[in-house]
Design an enzyme around this catalytic site. Structure first.
Site, short mmCIF file in Angstrom:
data_model
loop_
_atom_site.label_atom_id
_atom_site.label_comp_id
_atom_site.label_asym_id
_atom_site.label_seq_id
_atom_site.Cartn_x
_atom_site.Cartn_y
_atom_site.Cartn_z
N ASP A 1 -26.46 -51.05 -18.02
CA ASP A 1 -25.12 -51.41 -18.49
C ASP A 1 -25.08 -51.31 -20.02
O ASP A 1 -25.37 -52.29 -20.69
CB ASP A 1 -24.79 -52.83 -18.04
CG ASP A 1 -23.37 -53.25 -18.36
OD1 ASP A 1 -22.56 -52.39 -18.76
OD2 ASP A 1 -23.07 -54.44 -18.21
N ASP B 1 -19.60 -46.75 -15.20
CA ASP B 1 -20.17 -48.02 -15.65
C ASP B 1 -21.26 -48.45 -14.69
O ASP B 1 -20.99 -48.65 -13.50
CB ASP B 1 -19.07 -49.09 -15.74
CG ASP B 1 -19.47 -50.26 -16.63
OD1 ASP B 1 -20.67 -50.51 -16.77
OD2 ASP B 1 -18.58 -50.91 -17.19
N GLU C 1 -16.73 -52.40 -25.71
CA GLU C 1 -16.14 -52.72 -24.40
C GLU C 1 -16.47 -54.15 -23.99
O GLU C 1 -15.61 -54.87 -23.46
CB GLU C 1 -16.65 -51.73 -23.34
CG GLU C 1 -16.01 -51.87 -21.97
CD GLU C 1 -16.78 -52.79 -21.02
OE1 GLU C 1 -16.28 -53.05 -19.91
OE2 GLU C 1 -17.88 -53.27 -21.39
N GLU C 2 -17.71 -54.56 -24.25
CA GLU C 2 -18.14 -55.89 -23.82
C GLU C 2 -17.46 -57.00 -24.62
O GLU C 2 -17.50 -58.16 -24.22
CB GLU C 2 -19.66 -56.02 -23.95
CG GLU C 2 -20.45 -55.06 -23.08
CD GLU C 2 -20.38 -55.39 -21.60
OE1 GLU C 2 -19.67 -56.35 -21.23
OE2 GLU C 2 -21.04 -54.69 -20.81
N HIS D 1 -18.64 -46.90 -21.57
CA HIS D 1 -18.78 -47.69 -22.80
C HIS D 1 -20.20 -47.59 -23.34
O HIS D 1 -21.17 -47.51 -22.58
CB HIS D 1 -18.34 -49.14 -22.58
CG HIS D 1 -19.23 -49.98 -21.73
ND1 HIS D 1 -20.29 -50.69 -22.23
CD2 HIS D 1 -19.18 -50.27 -20.40
CE1 HIS D 1 -20.87 -51.38 -21.25
NE2 HIS D 1 -20.22 -51.14 -20.13
#
Length: 278
Positions: A140, A201, A172-173, A128
């Site tokens: 991240d 990830d 994605e988050e 992501h």
């Protein structure tokens, strides 16, 4: 207040006798944030406070994510200490005020695949592109996105047997929006062409290990319900790779798992670029 891990608010019965217009206090755990909050709203809550669980590492504030379609009341997160203080104060007067902006924002998925290879047996890898608001994003998930890009660059030197497709997911988050949009747009035949999906990830760790992903939990080390339905273990007899046992999972999506076929990366560590003909 329930003990950890809490199932507070996961069932509609948890709100039996709840006063209309009251503010519900529920504890994190067991089910998703949205399920707790929507159950409280259905019981007549005017607002919902979700407190953390209280175990080490689960005491502070976190961002609540997930699909909360239908939510029409304010929902806020509280530290474990703040929630415990409210729970131990009978008759406490609580006011919940939320300032927010609601708008549509565009996001993108970026996809690329090898020019050569068998399109009926696609190996897919993804990462992501977005990050959480409280983080710098370098791990991240800058690390996963960069590792995936470098893998694609190195793979360009290899004459692959099967098509390799790379995906960099957007949003994605915010609840896997990019990947779920992609999978929802695939036909059944296109899903069946996907043999394997590997997710990158937060991979920038000096504390790494090499291993083989146990997708069907044959080692019985994963908790019950952790392995997605449809995952299976297969033995490859491909002439281009040594025979080995591998496990397959599919892109995260409510659309369900795809059909698994033999993988060109059989018996190699998950997440590593192949060092031989794929």
């Amino acid at each position: 207040m329930p003990d950890n891990t809490s199932n507070s608010g996961c069932e509609t019965a948890d709100f039996a006798g709840f006063p209309q217009g009251g503010i519900a206090l529920v504890q994190r755990g067991t089910c998703g944030f949205a399920q707790k909050v929507l159950n409280a709203q259905a019981a007549g809550a005017a607002a919902v406070i979700v407190m953390n669980e209280g175990q080490p590492g689960r005491t502070g504030l976190v961002g609540m994510i997930g699909d909360a379609t239908g939510l029409a009341v304010p929902a806020v997160f509280a530290t474990f200490d703040a929630g415990a203080d409210l729970a131990s104060t009978p008759g406490a007067t609580v006011r919940v005020e939320v300032d927010f902006a609601s708008e549509m924002r565009p996001t993108w998925n970026v996809l690329a695949e090898t020019r050569k290879g068998n399109d009926d047996n696609i190996v897919m890898a993804g990462a992501h592109l977005d990050s959480v608001q409280d983080g710098a994003g370098i791990n991240d998930n800058g690390s996963g996105s960069a590792a995936l890009l470098e893998t694609a660059i190195q793979l360009n030197r290899i004459n692959v047997k099967n098509t390799v497709r790379f995906a960099w997911w957007g949003a994605e988050e915010s609840g896997l929006l990019g990947s779920e949009h992609y999978v929802a747009g695939l036909t059944e035949a296109e899903r069946d062409d996907l043999a394997l999906y590997l997710n990158f990830d937060m991979v920038a760790s000096p504390n790494y290990m090499f291993g083989i992903y146990d997708g069907d939990n044959s080692s019985e080390t994963a908790p019950e319900g952790f392995i997605p339905p449809g995952s299976r273990s297969r033995t490859s007899s491909s002439a281009s790779t040594p025979a080995g046992t591998w496990s397959s999972t599919t892109p995260s999506s409510p659309a369900g798992p795809t059909t698994a076929r033999s993988s060109p990366w059989a018996s190699r560590p998950a997440g590593c670029s192949p060092g031989r003909r794929a």
